[in-house]
Design an enzyme around this catalytic site. Sequence first.
Site, PDB file in Angstrom:
ATOM      1  N   SER A  96       0.814  -1.210   0.000  1.00 50.26           N
ATOM      2  CA  SER A  96       0.000   0.000   0.000  1.00 50.26           C
ATOM      3  C   SER A  96       0.851   1.265   0.000  1.00 50.26           C
ATOM      4  CB  SER A  96      -0.928   0.010   1.226  1.00 50.26           C
ATOM      5  OG  SER A  96      -1.647   1.230   1.280  1.00 50.26           O
ATOM      6  N   THR A 141      -9.229  -0.842   2.487  1.00 51.86           N
ATOM      7  CA  THR A 141      -9.094  -1.372   1.143  1.00 51.86           C
ATOM      8  C   THR A 141      -9.628  -2.805   1.113  1.00 51.86           C
ATOM      9  OG1 THR A 141      -7.551  -1.638  -0.698  1.00 51.86           O
ATOM     10  CG2 THR A 141      -6.716  -2.158   1.506  1.00 51.86           C
ATOM     11  N   LYS A 171     -14.146  -3.631   2.413  1.00 54.53           N
ATOM     12  CA  LYS A 171     -15.007  -2.474   2.178  1.00 54.53           C
ATOM     13  C   LYS A 171     -16.477  -2.732   2.507  1.00 54.53           C
ATOM     14  CE  LYS A 171     -12.042  -0.132  -1.153  1.00 54.53           C
ATOM     15  NZ  LYS A 171     -11.983   0.574  -2.453  1.00 54.53           N
ATOM     16  N   ASN A 225     -14.862   3.045   2.385  1.00 52.63           N
ATOM     17  CA  ASN A 225     -13.403   2.976   2.295  1.00 52.63           C
ATOM     18  C   ASN A 225     -12.744   3.840   3.370  1.00 52.63           C
ATOM     19  OD1 ASN A 225     -13.843   5.599   1.185  1.00 52.63           O
ATOM     20  ND2 ASN A 225     -11.904   5.439   0.069  1.00 52.63           N
ATOM     21  N   GLY A 243     -16.447  -3.438 -15.985  1.00 51.38           N
ATOM     22  CA  GLY A 243     -16.500  -4.177 -14.736  1.00 51.38           C
ATOM     23  C   GLY A 243     -17.717  -3.797 -13.920  1.00 51.38           C
ATOM     24  N   ALA A 244     -17.986  -4.591 -12.869  1.00 47.14           N
ATOM     25  CA  ALA A 244     -19.191  -4.363 -12.069  1.00 47.14           C
ATOM     26  C   ALA A 244     -18.963  -4.648 -10.592  1.00 47.14           C
ATOM     27  CB  ALA A 244     -20.338  -5.234 -12.590  1.00 47.14           C
ATOM     28  N   ARG A 261     -18.103  -9.178 -18.351  1.00 45.92           N
ATOM     29  CA  ARG A 261     -17.995 -10.520 -18.908  1.00 45.92           C
ATOM     30  C   ARG A 261     -19.154 -11.397 -18.452  1.00 45.92           C
ATOM     31  NH1 ARG A 261     -11.825 -10.781 -16.933  1.00 45.92           N
ATOM     32  NH2 ARG A 261     -12.889  -9.598 -15.289  1.00 45.92           N
ATOM     33  N   GLY A 268      -4.878   4.730 -11.471  1.00 42.02           N
ATOM     34  CA  GLY A 268      -5.297   4.406 -10.119  1.00 42.02           C
ATOM     35  C   GLY A 268      -4.588   5.231  -9.069  1.00 42.02           C
TER      36      GLY A 268
END
Length: 292
Positions: free
Chosen positions: A18, A70, A74, A95, A136-137, A161, A248
């Site tokens: 991290s 993280t 979460k 978070n 993504g989801a 996907r 990110g």
Amino acid sequence: MTDQTYHAAVLGSPIAHSKSPAMHQAAYQYLQAPIDYDRFEVAVNQAAEFFASLDQRFGSRRRLAGFSVTMPLKAVLVPHMDHLSTRVQRLGVLNTVVFDEHGAAYGYNTDVDGVRLALAQAGFTSAAGGSMGILGAGGTATAAVAAAADMGLTQVVLYVRNPQRAQDALEVAEHFGLEARVERLETFVQQVVHHAAVVATLPAHAADALATELPSAGLPPLLDVIYDPWPTALAAAWQTTGARVASGLDMLLYQGVEQAKLFTQKVVVNPETIDWDTATQHMAAALALDVS
């Protein structure tokens, strides 16, 4: 400024990599805020025990400024909160944990701010309507949905996907009054130019195949939440078209700035006098980012 030392930390597993400690320590050193920021390896099956031991670990929960949270905690830590922000109630994930002067735990989600501000860094200005494409989801995708609402967008399209995994994100979109639909991941490149912004939340290399099929022009700002390895194939291909990209690390920075604002509320006598632009520069330098 209080003369007490307060404690803060990032929680998760794995946590050794991290970058949050360096970033937060840079902020509190600049602010001369008496906050020690550490890291703790906490797995899902250790979360309840960890929270039960706070008084023992830190002397008192009152001496805690807060925690950055993280994966994979979460959602796990939500039931351990005494209070939840409206955003967390809607998203179902947090978070950030902040402790008040009595030791009560408050759950927040600054990932949403991280998404919004990182996209601003990548050139997104304002919107009256329009859509966000989200690859993504998972949990970060739901934060992107909330950010889309904050940014004035009216629609999100989830490229996945496995469409069955998108249900949580669809429910979040409904909570925020957004129109939402689900598409197969491979259809993204045909629709990308119609979006006002794109957020890629897929694991490293999962979007590599899309990079070779992108249009050569007309791409909107992209936030790719990966920062190692960087640039991703998608981000590199995006930049070759002249479009702007945030990583990110940009998201980490801006969600961290919002966390620092929360952590310093009971530590700094007049928090409204803090020069957060300069504090942000110090935090960015700790991440080797240029946000000038």
